[in-house]
Design an enzyme around this catalytic site. Structure first.
Site, short mmCIF file in Angstrom:
data_model
loop_
_atom_site.label_atom_id
_atom_site.label_comp_id
_atom_site.label_asym_id
_atom_site.label_seq_id
_atom_site.Cartn_x
_atom_site.Cartn_y
_atom_site.Cartn_z
N ASP A 49 17.98 98.03 -37.68
CA ASP A 49 16.64 98.08 -38.30
C ASP A 49 15.66 98.86 -37.42
OD1 ASP A 49 17.92 96.22 -40.02
OD2 ASP A 49 17.19 94.55 -38.81
N ASN B 191 18.95 89.61 -54.56
CA ASN B 191 18.37 89.12 -53.31
C ASN B 191 16.93 89.56 -53.10
OD1 ASN B 191 21.33 88.99 -53.01
ND2 ASN B 191 20.85 88.28 -50.96
N GLU C 289 15.88 96.80 -50.09
CA GLU C 289 15.17 96.33 -48.91
C GLU C 289 14.90 97.51 -47.97
OE1 GLU C 289 17.81 93.48 -47.10
OE2 GLU C 289 19.04 95.03 -46.15
N HIS D 159 18.51 101.09 -43.51
CA HIS D 159 17.29 100.57 -42.89
C HIS D 159 16.64 101.66 -42.02
CE1 HIS D 159 14.93 96.80 -42.24
NE2 HIS D 159 14.28 97.72 -41.55
N ARG E 162 25.55 97.55 -35.08
CA ARG E 162 24.80 98.51 -35.88
C ARG E 162 23.90 99.25 -34.89
NH1 ARG E 162 22.09 95.05 -40.56
NH2 ARG E 162 21.85 93.57 -38.86
#
Length: 324
Positions: free
Chosen positions: A17, A163, A200, A264, A298
């Site tokens: 992120d 979600n 998202e 992200h 990640r």
């Protein structure tokens, strides 16, 4: 001309992120989710490559209990009206709610020092950024246009399958909404609903006379990918029908190069102040043990991108790892 191989990739190991902001002081400021999900850190450097070796400074730590005590996710650092702000998501528990969702809400902290890395004591809490829906919400970002501050985020609507959806609102100040939220996108295409129905991680880019809003879709494994909305900056940003949604992903896994689940993202500009840079996280394997959320690998990556003749961004493919 800056090329992809001018940067080491991954740039920063085990930072999901990612968010990079280039300030007027010439520094790049970087923050991201840390693997333990227990604090917020900032690092800075004069170059993007320098961020890899910059010492991180912890500016905020999770509470022992309460709404900001668990799973600190996806911080973003912004400079608004001459002050520093960080948005992030946090939960009171790691347990799921009645909808089988995590219980995150969005929060804002502010720094009263022009140096955001000076001290933890310089940061204070504004608390939750509240929306009309009291539900799972996360991944807030903001941008300014025509002297107005806009807030974009992801949130669960119990009446809509999935979600999270994407919302936008104008802000009264950096921690308070001024207008009712407007839903811009919900998971609907096949590539948005693999594993989980997810929209998202919104990121906003202004180029020419258009805004582009990228976001991440599907589960956080190799199915994770980026979609995009766009709108003319002459139109009302708070009218959902004014936004156009891409029917296909604009950035996705490259199986040949073993780059899986890019997403992200955020945007910044290269050291030449001209080349646009895509920042995102990605994995180089698919054999994940357990929940992908708790797999720490990640990694933050950066790469230049170009523009198509119609004025839309061309992100290309995730560049392969090139440890230098």
């Amino acid at each position: 001309m800056i090329k992809s191989n001018d940067y080491t990739n991954p740039l920063i190991i085990q930072r999901a992120d990612p968010f990079i902001y280039k300030h007027t002081d010439g520094y790049y400021y970087f923050t991201a989710s840390v693997p333990a999900y227990n604090l917020i850190e900032i690092r800075r450097a004069k170059t993007l490559s320098g961020l890899a070796h910059a010492a991180p400074r912890t500016v905020w730590r999770k509470h022992e209990q309460g709404p900001m005590s668990q799973l600190i996710w996806a911080p973003e650092i912004h400079y608004i009206g001459g002050k520093w702000f960080i948005y992030f998501a946090a939960a009171e528990t790691t347990e799921f709610d009645n909808n089988g969702m995590f219980q995150h809400r969005m929060f804002c902290i502010e720094c009263d020092n022009q140096d955001p890395m000076a001290s933890e004591e310089d940061w204070f809490e504004h608390g939750q950024v509240k929306t009309p829906l009291n539900s799972f919400s996360l991944d807030a970002t903001c941008f300014e246009f025509n002297d107005k501050l806009y807030y974009v985020w992801a949130q669960k609507d119990p009446q809509i399958r999935g979600n999270s959806n994407l919302y936008i609102a104008q802000m009264e100040n950096p921690w308070t909404l001024k207008t009712e939220p407007v839903m811009l996108s919900k998971p609907e295409y096949e590539w948005e609903t693999r594993g989980f129905w997810v929209n998202e991680g919104p990121a906003v880019l202004h180029h020419g006379d258009h805004f582009f809003l990228t976001y991440s879709a599907s589960a956080t494994d190799e199915n994770y990918c980026m979609g995009m909305l766009s709108i003319s900056d002459q139109k009302d940003l708070l009218v959902a029908d004014n936004w156009d949604k891409s029917k296909k992903p604009v950035f996705q896994s490259d199986l040949k190069q073993h780059q899986y689940g890019p997403g992200h993202n955020c945007f910044t500009v290269a050291e030449d102040n001209q080349t646009d840079i895509l920042v995102y996280h990605c994995r180089d394997y698919t054999d994940i043990k357990g929940d992908p959320l708790y797999d720490p690998n990640r990694h933050t990556k950066v790469q230049p991108f170009t523009w198509n003749s119609d004025g839309t961004p061309n992100f290309g493919k995730p560049v392969p790892y090139n440890y230098q």
